[in-house]
Design an enzyme around this catalytic site. Structure first.
Site, PDB file in Angstrom:
ATOM      1  N   ASP A 285       0.861  -1.178   0.000  1.00  0.00           N
ATOM      2  CA  ASP A 285       0.000   0.000   0.000  1.00  0.00           C
ATOM      3  C   ASP A 285       0.906   1.240   0.000  1.00  0.00           C
ATOM      4  O   ASP A 285       2.131   1.144   0.088  1.00  0.00           O
ATOM      5  CB  ASP A 285      -0.971  -0.027   1.191  1.00  0.00           C
ATOM      6  CG  ASP A 285      -2.213   0.835   0.937  1.00  0.00           C
ATOM      7  OD1 ASP A 285      -2.171   1.679   0.012  1.00  0.00           O
ATOM      8  OD2 ASP A 285      -3.217   0.686   1.652  1.00  0.00           O
TER       9      ASP A 285
HETATM   10  C1  NOJ Z   1      -4.030   3.914   0.278  1.00  0.00           C
HETATM   11  C2  NOJ Z   1      -5.235   3.042   0.467  1.00  0.00           C
HETATM   12  O1  NOJ Z   1      -5.117   2.319   1.679  1.00  0.00           O
HETATM   13  C3  NOJ Z   1      -5.464   2.051  -0.661  1.00  0.00           C
HETATM   14  O2  NOJ Z   1      -6.712   1.455  -0.467  1.00  0.00           O
HETATM   15  C4  NOJ Z   1      -5.367   2.732  -1.985  1.00  0.00           C
HETATM   16  O3  NOJ Z   1      -5.612   1.792  -3.000  1.00  0.00           O
HETATM   17  C5  NOJ Z   1      -4.005   3.354  -2.116  1.00  0.00           C
HETATM   18  N1  NOJ Z   1      -3.812   4.359  -1.078  1.00  0.00           N
HETATM   19  C6  NOJ Z   1      -3.784   4.000  -3.478  1.00  0.00           C
HETATM   20  O4  NOJ Z   1      -4.512   5.162  -3.587  1.00  0.00           O
END
Ligand code: NOJ
Length: 738
Positions: A285
Site C-alpha cells: 500500500d
Molecule cells: C491507500 C489506500 O489504503 C489504498 O486502499 C489505496 O488503493 C491506495 N492508497 C492507493 O490510492
C-alpha cells in the site's frame, strides 16, 4: 396463487474456487523470459516501482519527477493518472524513449464506479444482489479502461465489525460468506473472461490482511487475532477473489501478530502463494514499505525494502525504497537475483496478460472514452442499483409518500450533490450528478416541495431551525435528510462517536414535536447509533452514499416507485459500547437468558441485541414465512438434506425478499457461532403470491477449522434457521454423521 420454485444457493462453487479464470493459468509469456534476459538491474528494479502522478492525491506523500523516472526506465508503473490522452502521453514516453520500450501499467482506485458512481460498497453489499454488483464492476471497468487505466485497487475484501473505522464504508460488511460472494463477483466484473479484452481491467485484492480489525477502530492501528479467527472470519473474501482469478493483491498497512503485513511472509508466502496458489503480483500500500520504520520493524528505509521483497512483496507503491536501494542490495546479495527476477517476471506476465505487449495503446482511445463515459445505460443501471441498495430500517406507514401532497424537504444533505458520491469516488464529478435529493423529490412531486436547510451536518448552528419548522408547518409530511458528510468515512476517517453529528438530531426532535409525519433519509457510510432517532422518525431509510443517480433513486423509493428490498450486511448497534457486535457471535458459558439475571453475559444499561440486526431490512409489503420442512432429519458424509420454507407476500404491493439461511453447530471441538449465514435466495413476489424456497444443506455448510486446525465437519446436532433477518427466523434441527 402459489408457485413452487427451487432456489439453489450460489456459493459452494465459488468457495471451492471453481470460478478461477483462464488468465491466471497463462502467466508464462515467452516474451517475458526473453526480456528478462536482456534487462539490466536498473530496468528490473524499475518494473517493481509504482509512483503516483500528480493528478489525484490518495496518500500523504507526493513525488516530483515521475516523468523523468519513466523516461529513464526506472519507473514501470504509475497510479493516479487517467484519461486516454494523458495515459497515452506517458505510455509514449515508456514505449518510445526507454531502451526496452516496456509499457507502463496504470492503476487507480476505481472502488464503486469510475465516472458513473454507484453506491458506496457497504451500500452495494446491502443489495445482496451479486449480478448487479458484478455489473457495476463491469461498467466501472468499461469506463476506466476507456480512460487509459489497466488496474483497479479493488475489490476491498476487509471484513469489518468496527463502525468507528471509516473504511467500513468501502467493504462488504461483517460476514465472510456474503463478503466472499461479493469479492468474487467484483473480480469477475472487472476482469471478465479475458484480461486482454480492452474493456476489462486487472483487479487488486486488498488490503491483505485483516485491515478491517484495527484496535479501537482507529485507521492503520494494530491488528491482533488468533490464527483460527483470522482464517475463519477474515481470510475468506480475499481467497474468494484470488480464486475468482484476481491477479494482484495489495498488502495492508497494519501489523498482524507483530509483523507488518507488508513484510509478512506468513501472509504473503505461506498463505497466499503456497496455500492458495496465487500467481499474480503483490503490491504494497501507499508508502507501506517505508512505514515499517515507524512500526519499529525496520531500521531504515533500505532495511524496510529488503525485508519486504524477501517476504514476498513484489511492487513498491510510492515508498521509493526499491527505487533507491534495491539494486545495491541485489549486488551485495542481500536480495537474491532469483527473488528479484521472480518479482519482475510476475509483473511482466500480468502486463502481457493485459495485452500491453501486443498493443500498449489499446486502452488509450479518446473516441472510446467519450463513447463509454456516463452513458445513458450506465446511468439507468446506477439509478436502479442505488435503489436496490437502500435499506428501510423502520416504517410506521409514513412511507411510501403519496405524490401530490406538499412535502417539506429538510437538511443540508438533501441539497448536496457532492455527498451523494461518497468517498473514493474514482473520477466521479459533481457536475455529472443530475439531481440532488431535493431536486429529485421536487421533480417527482410536480414541484410541490418546500426546502429548508435546517442545519449543516456538523457544528452547532441552529439559526436555520426556524425556517425548517416554518416549512414543516405548511406541509403535510417531512422528509429529513441527515447523516455524515461523505468525507467522514473512507480512509483516515475514523470516529470515536457514532452518533449523527452536529445538531441534526436536535432538529429531528424539534420537527417531530410539530406532529407532522417524518421520514428520515440517512446518508452515511458506517453503522450509526440511531437509538434516539428511531423514536422520532416515522420511517428511516438508509440510503448510504448512493452515487451519481442517488437523488433520483432516493425519490424512487420514497414515492414507492421502487419497493425497497435491501438488507443490512452489517449490524447496527444500540450504542458504541456494544461494539464489536455481529451475528456470528459465540454463546459464552453464561449466555443471557433469564430476565435481569446476575452472573449472565449482559449489559446493565442496554439489551444485548443490536438496534438493527444483520440481514434486517423492511419492505412496503409484508412477507410471511411458513415453518421449515426438512427432507430428512439427518444426513451423513457427502449426502445432503433439503430445508424448505414457503414465503408469502401478504401485503398490497409486489416486492423482493432476501430469504436467509443460518446454521448452528451445537457442539464442536472448538466453540461455534450461535448463527452463521450459509446461504440466501432473493425472491420477487406479487401481492398474494407464495413461493417455496428450498436450500440444500450439505457438508460444506458445516465445515470449520477444527481443534487441530484441519478444515472439515464434525458429527453432531445442528440447527438451521431461515428468515428475513438474522433475528427473525424459523428454526429446525438435524443431525449430521461424518
Ligand atoms: C491507500 C489506500 O489504503 C489504498 O486502499 C489505496 O488503493 C491506495 N492508497 C492507493 O490510492
Amino acid at each position: 396463487m402459489k408457485q413452487s420454485l427451487i432456489l439453489a444457493v450460489a456459493a459452494c462453487c465459488l468457495l471451492a474456487g471453481c470460478a478461477a479464470q483462464s488468465t491466471s493459468d497463462n502467466l508464462n509469456d515467452p516474451r517475458v523470459e526473453k526480456l528478462l534476459k536482456r534487462m539490466t538491474l536498473d530496468e528490473k528494479v524499475g518494473q517493481l516501482v509504482l509512483f503516483t502522478s500528480d493528478w489525484s492525491v490518495t496518500g500523504p506523500t507526493m513525488r516530483q519527477g515521475y516523468i523523468d523516472d519513466i523516461r529513464a526506465g526506472r519507473c514501470g508503473n504509475i497510479f493516479n493518472a487517467y484519461t486516454a490522452e494523458y495515459t497515452r502521453k506517458l505510455q509514449e514516453i515508456a514505449v518510445n524513449e526507454t531502451r526496452l520500450g516496456i509499457p507502463l501499467l496504470f492503476g487507480y482506485d476505481v472502488i464503486h464506479g469510475f465516472r458513473t458512481i454507484f453506491p458506496i460498497n457497504l451500500g452495494m453489499s446491502a443489495s445482496w444482489n451479486l449480478a448487479a454488483i458484478e455489473e457495476s464492476a463491469r461498467i466501472a471497468a468499461r469506463e476506466a479502461t476507456a480512460a487509459g487505466l489497466h488496474w483497479t485497487y479493488s475489490p476491498m475484501c476487509d471484513i469489518c465489525v468496527e463502525p468507528r473505522w471509516g473504511r467500513i464504508s468501502e467493504g462488504a460488511g461483517e460476514d465472510p460468506y456474503l463478503g466472499s460472494l461479493i469479492s468474487a463477483a467484483m473480480t469477475r466484473g472487472y476482469q471478465g473472461e479475458d484480461l486482454a479484452d480492452p474493456a476489462t481491467m486487472l483487479a487488486c485484492v486488498k488490503h491483505f490482511a485483516a485491515y478491517g480489525a484495527p484496535q479501537a477502530g482507529r485507521d492503520y492501528n494494530t491488528v491482533d487475532m488468533s490464527e483460527r479467527w483470522l482464517r475463519e472470519f477474515y481470510l475468506p473474501p480475499y481467497k474468494a477473489a484470488v480464486d475468482a482469478g484476481a491477479l494482484s493483491v495489495m498488502a495492508s498497512f497494519n501489523e498482524l501478530d507483530g509483523v507488518p503485513a507488508t513484510a509478512n511472509s506468513f501472509l504473503l508466502k505461506d498463505i497466499l502463494r503456497d496455500e492458495w496458489g496465487f500467481k499474480g503480483f503483490v503490491v504494497s500500500d501507499y508508502t507501506g514499505i517505508n512505514e515499517m520504520v515507524k512500526h519499529g520493524y525496520a531500521a531504515d528505509e533500505a532495511d524496510a525494502g529488503r525485508l519486504a521483497i524477501n517476504a514476498g512483496m513484489d511492487m513498491d507503491m510510492q515508498s521509493a525504497s526499491y527505487f533507491n536501494y534495491l539494486k545495491e542490495q541485489v549486488k551485495k546479495g542481500e536480495v537474491s537475483r532469483k527473488t528479484l527476477d521472480e518479482a519482475v517476471r510476475r509483473v511482466l506476465n500480468v502486463k502481457a496478460a493485459l495485452g500491453l505487449f501486443d498493443d500498449p495503446y489499446k486502452y488509450c482511445s479518446p473516441e472510446l472514452e467519450a463513447r463509454e463515459t456516463l452513458t445513458a445505460e450506465h446511468k439507468a443501471f446506477a439509478r436502479r442499483f442505488a435503489a436496490d441498495c437502500m435499506v428501510l430500517l423502520s416504517n410506521d406507514g409514513v412511507l411510501p409518500l403519496r405524490k401530490g401532497e406538499r412535502i417539506a424537504v429538510i437538511g443540508a444533505l438533501a441539497d448536496s450533490k457532492d455527498d451523494l458520491l461518497g468517498s473514493w469516488r474514482g473520477a466521479g464529478e459533481v457536475q455529472s450528478v443530475p439531481a440532488s435529493i431535493v431536486e429529485a423529490i421536487r421533480e417527482a412531486n410536480g414541484g410541490n416541495v418546500i426546502y429548508a436547510e435546517g442545519c449543516k451536518e456538523t457544528g452547532n448552528d441552529r439559526s436555520g431551525f426556524a425556517k425548517a419548522l416554518a416549512a414543516a408547518a405548511v406541509s403535510s409530511k417531512i422528509v429529513l435528510v441527515i447523516g455524515e458528510d461523505c468525507q467522514w468515512t473512507g480512509e483516515a476517517a475514523s470516529r470515536s462517536d457514532i452518533h449523527i453529528p452536529g445538531v441534526q438530531s436536535e432538529l429531528l426532535r424539534k420537527l417531530a414535536a410539530t406532529g407532522k409525519p417524518i421520514a428520515v433519509v440517512l446518508l452515511n457510510g458506517r453503522p450509526l447509533d440511531l437509538s434516539e432517532e428511531i423514536n422520532y422518525a416515522g420511517a428511516m431509510l438508509e440510503a448510504w452514499y448512493p452515487g451519481t443517480m442517488g437523488g433520483f433513486a432516493v425519490a424512487d423509493v420514497l414515492f414507492g416507485d421502487v419497493n425497497p428490498g435491501g438488507k443490512l450486511s452489517v449490524t447496527f448497534p444500540r450504542n458504541i459500547g456494544q461494539v464489536p457486535i455481529y451475528h456470528y457471535a459465540k454463546n459464552t458459558g453464561r449466555p443471557y437468558v433469564h430476565p435481569a439475571a446476575k452472573y449472565e453475559s449482559r449489559y446493565l444499561d442496554v439489551p444485548n441485541e443490536p438496534l438493527f440486526a444483520f440481514g434486517h431490512g423492511l419492505s412496503y409489503t409484508r412477507f410471511e414465512y411458513s415453518d421449515i420442512t426438512l427432507s430428512e432429519a439427518s444426513f451423513a458424509g457427502d449426502g445432503a438434506i433439503e430445508a424448505e420454507v414457503s414465503v408469502r407476500n401478504a401485503g398490497e404491493v409486489a416486492g423482493t425478499e432476501t430469504v436467509q439461511l443460518y446454521i448452528r453447530d451445537l457442539v464442536g471441538s472448538v466453540t461455534r457461532p450461535v448463527k452463521q449465514l450459509k446461504g440466501y435466495a432473493k425472491v420477487y413476489l406479487e401481492p398474494g403470491q407464495t413461493q417455496t424456497v428450498r436450500f440444500t444443506i450439505d457438508r460444506s455448510m458445516l465445515e470449520f477449522y477444527r481443534q487441530d486446525m484441519s478444515w472439515g465437519a464434525e458429527s453432531g446436532d445442528f440447527k438451521v434457521f431461515i428468515g428475513g433477518a438474522s433475528d427473525k427466523v424459523r428454526e429446525a434441527s438435524f443431525r449430521y454423521e461424518e
